[in-house]
Design a protein around this motif. Sequence first.
Motif, mmCIF file in Angstrom:
data_model
loop_
_atom_site.group_PDB
_atom_site.id
_atom_site.type_symbol
_atom_site.label_atom_id
_atom_site.label_comp_id
_atom_site.label_asym_id
_atom_site.label_seq_id
_atom_site.Cartn_x
_atom_site.Cartn_y
_atom_site.Cartn_z
ATOM 1 N N SER A 68 0.868 -1.173 0.000
ATOM 2 C CA SER A 68 0.000 0.000 0.000
ATOM 3 C C SER A 68 0.906 1.224 0.000
ATOM 4 O O SER A 68 1.781 1.353 0.865
ATOM 5 C CB SER A 68 -0.903 -0.004 1.239
ATOM 6 O OG SER A 68 -1.668 1.180 1.311
ATOM 7 N N PHE A 69 0.729 2.138 -0.964
ATOM 8 C CA PHE A 69 1.659 3.260 -1.140
ATOM 9 C C PHE A 69 0.939 4.593 -1.045
ATOM 10 O O PHE A 69 -0.160 4.766 -1.572
ATOM 11 C CB PHE A 69 2.344 3.134 -2.507
ATOM 12 C CG PHE A 69 3.307 4.243 -2.810
ATOM 13 C CD1 PHE A 69 4.523 4.322 -2.155
ATOM 14 C CD2 PHE A 69 2.987 5.210 -3.757
ATOM 15 C CE1 PHE A 69 5.417 5.346 -2.442
ATOM 16 C CE2 PHE A 69 3.870 6.231 -4.051
ATOM 17 C CZ PHE A 69 5.093 6.296 -3.389
ATOM 18 N N ASP A 70 1.568 5.556 -0.355
ATOM 19 C CA ASP A 70 1.051 6.915 -0.231
ATOM 20 C C ASP A 70 1.977 7.838 -1.004
ATOM 21 O O ASP A 70 3.111 8.095 -0.575
ATOM 22 C CB ASP A 70 0.994 7.319 1.239
ATOM 23 C CG ASP A 70 0.408 8.715 1.441
ATOM 24 O OD1 ASP A 70 0.124 9.388 0.436
ATOM 25 O OD2 ASP A 70 0.246 9.138 2.602
ATOM 26 N N GLY A 95 3.359 0.526 3.048
ATOM 27 C CA GLY A 95 3.252 -0.622 3.931
ATOM 28 C C GLY A 95 3.271 -1.868 3.076
ATOM 29 O O GLY A 95 2.777 -1.855 1.940
ATOM 30 N N ILE A 96 3.854 -2.929 3.578
ATOM 31 C CA ILE A 96 3.828 -4.192 2.844
ATOM 32 C C ILE A 96 3.252 -5.282 3.740
ATOM 33 O O ILE A 96 3.440 -5.263 4.959
ATOM 34 C CB ILE A 96 5.216 -4.591 2.324
ATOM 35 C CG1 ILE A 96 6.171 -4.914 3.468
ATOM 36 C CG2 ILE A 96 5.800 -3.518 1.438
ATOM 37 C CD1 ILE A 96 7.507 -5.465 2.991
ATOM 38 N N GLY A 97 2.544 -6.185 3.104
ATOM 39 C CA GLY A 97 1.951 -7.310 3.814
ATOM 40 C C GLY A 97 2.341 -8.619 3.144
ATOM 41 O O GLY A 97 2.366 -8.706 1.917
ATOM 42 N N ILE A 153 7.786 0.901 5.077
ATOM 43 C CA ILE A 153 9.037 1.177 4.376
ATOM 44 C C ILE A 153 8.923 2.513 3.645
ATOM 45 O O ILE A 153 7.853 3.136 3.616
ATOM 46 C CB ILE A 153 9.375 0.073 3.349
ATOM 47 C CG1 ILE A 153 8.276 -0.016 2.288
ATOM 48 C CG2 ILE A 153 9.577 -1.265 4.033
ATOM 49 C CD1 ILE A 153 8.614 -0.902 1.107
ATOM 50 N N GLN A 154 10.019 2.944 3.028
ATOM 51 C CA GLN A 154 10.034 4.091 2.135
ATOM 52 C C GLN A 154 10.239 3.577 0.721
ATOM 53 O O GLN A 154 11.054 2.681 0.494
ATOM 54 C CB GLN A 154 11.168 5.037 2.515
ATOM 55 C CG GLN A 154 11.171 6.372 1.787
ATOM 56 C CD GLN A 154 10.084 7.301 2.265
ATOM 57 O OE1 GLN A 154 9.417 7.003 3.250
ATOM 58 N NE2 GLN A 154 9.889 8.418 1.590
ATOM 59 N N ALA A 155 9.501 4.115 -0.247
ATOM 60 C CA ALA A 155 9.617 3.633 -1.630
ATOM 61 C C ALA A 155 9.434 4.786 -2.601
ATOM 62 O O ALA A 155 8.848 5.819 -2.265
ATOM 63 C CB ALA A 155 8.577 2.548 -1.895
ATOM 64 N N GLU A 156 9.940 4.610 -3.812
ATOM 65 C CA GLU A 156 9.821 5.629 -4.842
ATOM 66 C C GLU A 156 8.444 5.606 -5.500
ATOM 67 O O GLU A 156 8.017 6.591 -6.095
ATOM 68 C CB GLU A 156 10.904 5.430 -5.908
ATOM 69 C CG GLU A 156 12.318 5.659 -5.381
ATOM 70 C CD GLU A 156 13.371 5.432 -6.452
ATOM 71 O OE1 GLU A 156 12.987 5.093 -7.600
ATOM 72 O OE2 GLU A 156 14.570 5.591 -6.151
ATOM 73 N N GLY A 157 7.766 4.484 -5.427
ATOM 74 C CA GLY A 157 6.451 4.374 -6.043
ATOM 75 C C GLY A 157 5.843 3.023 -5.726
ATOM 76 O O GLY A 157 6.443 2.183 -5.068
ATOM 77 N N ILE A 158 4.626 2.807 -6.225
ATOM 78 C CA ILE A 158 3.919 1.575 -5.908
ATOM 79 C C ILE A 158 4.626 0.367 -6.498
ATOM 80 O O ILE A 158 4.669 -0.703 -5.870
ATOM 81 C CB ILE A 158 2.452 1.637 -6.403
ATOM 82 C CG1 ILE A 158 1.689 0.375 -5.979
ATOM 83 C CG2 ILE A 158 2.395 1.860 -7.890
ATOM 84 C CD1 ILE A 158 1.646 0.132 -4.478
ATOM 85 N N ARG A 165 1.180 1.111 7.038
ATOM 86 C CA ARG A 165 1.778 2.243 6.328
ATOM 87 C C ARG A 165 1.834 3.472 7.228
ATOM 88 O O ARG A 165 0.865 3.838 7.886
ATOM 89 C CB ARG A 165 0.954 2.579 5.077
ATOM 90 C CG ARG A 165 1.643 3.568 4.140
ATOM 91 C CD ARG A 165 0.728 3.934 2.992
ATOM 92 N NE ARG A 165 -0.392 4.745 3.449
ATOM 93 C CZ ARG A 165 -1.601 4.715 2.914
ATOM 94 N NH1 ARG A 165 -1.863 3.890 1.924
ATOM 95 N NH2 ARG A 165 -2.559 5.487 3.373
ATOM 96 N N SER A 166 2.986 4.109 7.249
ATOM 97 C CA SER A 166 3.190 5.276 8.101
ATOM 98 C C SER A 166 2.258 6.398 7.682
ATOM 99 O O SER A 166 2.169 6.762 6.518
ATOM 100 C CB SER A 166 4.653 5.748 8.008
ATOM 101 O OG SER A 166 4.841 6.915 8.761
ATOM 102 N N LYS A 167 1.553 6.980 8.656
ATOM 103 C CA LYS A 167 0.613 8.062 8.361
ATOM 104 C C LYS A 167 0.915 9.299 9.192
ATOM 105 O O LYS A 167 1.361 10.313 8.695
ATOM 106 C CB LYS A 167 -0.821 7.578 8.598
ATOM 107 C CG LYS A 167 -1.239 6.415 7.680
ATOM 108 C CD LYS A 167 -2.662 6.006 7.964
ATOM 109 C CE LYS A 167 -3.111 4.879 7.040
ATOM 110 N NZ LYS A 167 -2.436 3.616 7.299
ATOM 111 N N THR A 168 0.679 9.218 10.504
ATOM 112 C CA THR A 168 0.810 10.421 11.328
ATOM 113 C C THR A 168 1.869 10.294 12.413
ATOM 114 O O THR A 168 2.067 11.223 13.179
ATOM 115 C CB THR A 168 -0.543 10.747 12.006
ATOM 116 O OG1 THR A 168 -0.941 9.636 12.827
ATOM 117 C CG2 THR A 168 -1.613 11.001 10.964
ATOM 118 N N VAL A 169 2.538 9.149 12.518
ATOM 119 C CA VAL A 169 3.553 8.979 13.548
ATOM 120 C C VAL A 169 4.733 9.899 13.259
ATOM 121 O O VAL A 169 5.272 9.914 12.155
ATOM 122 C CB VAL A 169 4.038 7.515 13.609
ATOM 123 C CG1 VAL A 169 5.128 7.361 14.646
ATOM 124 C CG2 VAL A 169 2.862 6.593 13.934
#
Length: 233
Positions: free
Chosen positions: A12-14, A21-23, A37-42, A111-115
Amino acid sequence: MQPNVIYLSDASFDSATCSAGIGVKNLFSGESMSLGIQAEGINEAEEIALLCAIEHAYTHGHRNCVFVYDNLNIDTKILKGFYGAMFEKIQFMWFKREYLGEVDRLAAMVRSKTVKMPHLDLLKRHIPGLNDQILVTMFMPMVRGDTYGFLCTISQTAPLYKELPKRMSNANKTVLALLCQMGSSTLRTILFERFGVHKALKHTVLENFLIQIGFDERWIEEARYECRALVCA
């Protein structure tokens, strides 16, 4: 031959934060896992999810595996060529997204949102302006042994060692995981070929590492200075 072990993986990518986030789920054992994680894209996030499934299978002794994914942009022929020798039988199977709902939910939840993670956020803000050589130079003073030597060849620099915090015994593995997650796909491929797949680390683990080593803006400027000749060239 061992029985088939089926793995599901999804991401899931923002795009606003470049966080993902990966599952992953092992249908044979029922075990599931998720991490941010951090990623450049989906596409990159989904490939990392698939790599995590492969790494889990290998480290747990499963040698006859089917890896199910839902992103047709992943080049599974390359993955099969690279990892095939590590398994008795390795297969990749594409399913539509609706069949991977469970791992999709796992990915979205983690997936990291508001932390707030100020040190990691500082690094992520600078990532678009850092090439792989600068990124490697920034953290290689924390590694030791052959790992340091190999990173020297990648970065073409040799910065002085920095003192490791007390009781930190896994700096090499942590730095390699950080470089894989924050660097380009090219850097990740080079590190995978030399050191094998490294387990992706949760954002909280990376933040704690950056806190322990005292990471701040000075690390970025020092790395840029070390690479100044390469930048000028």
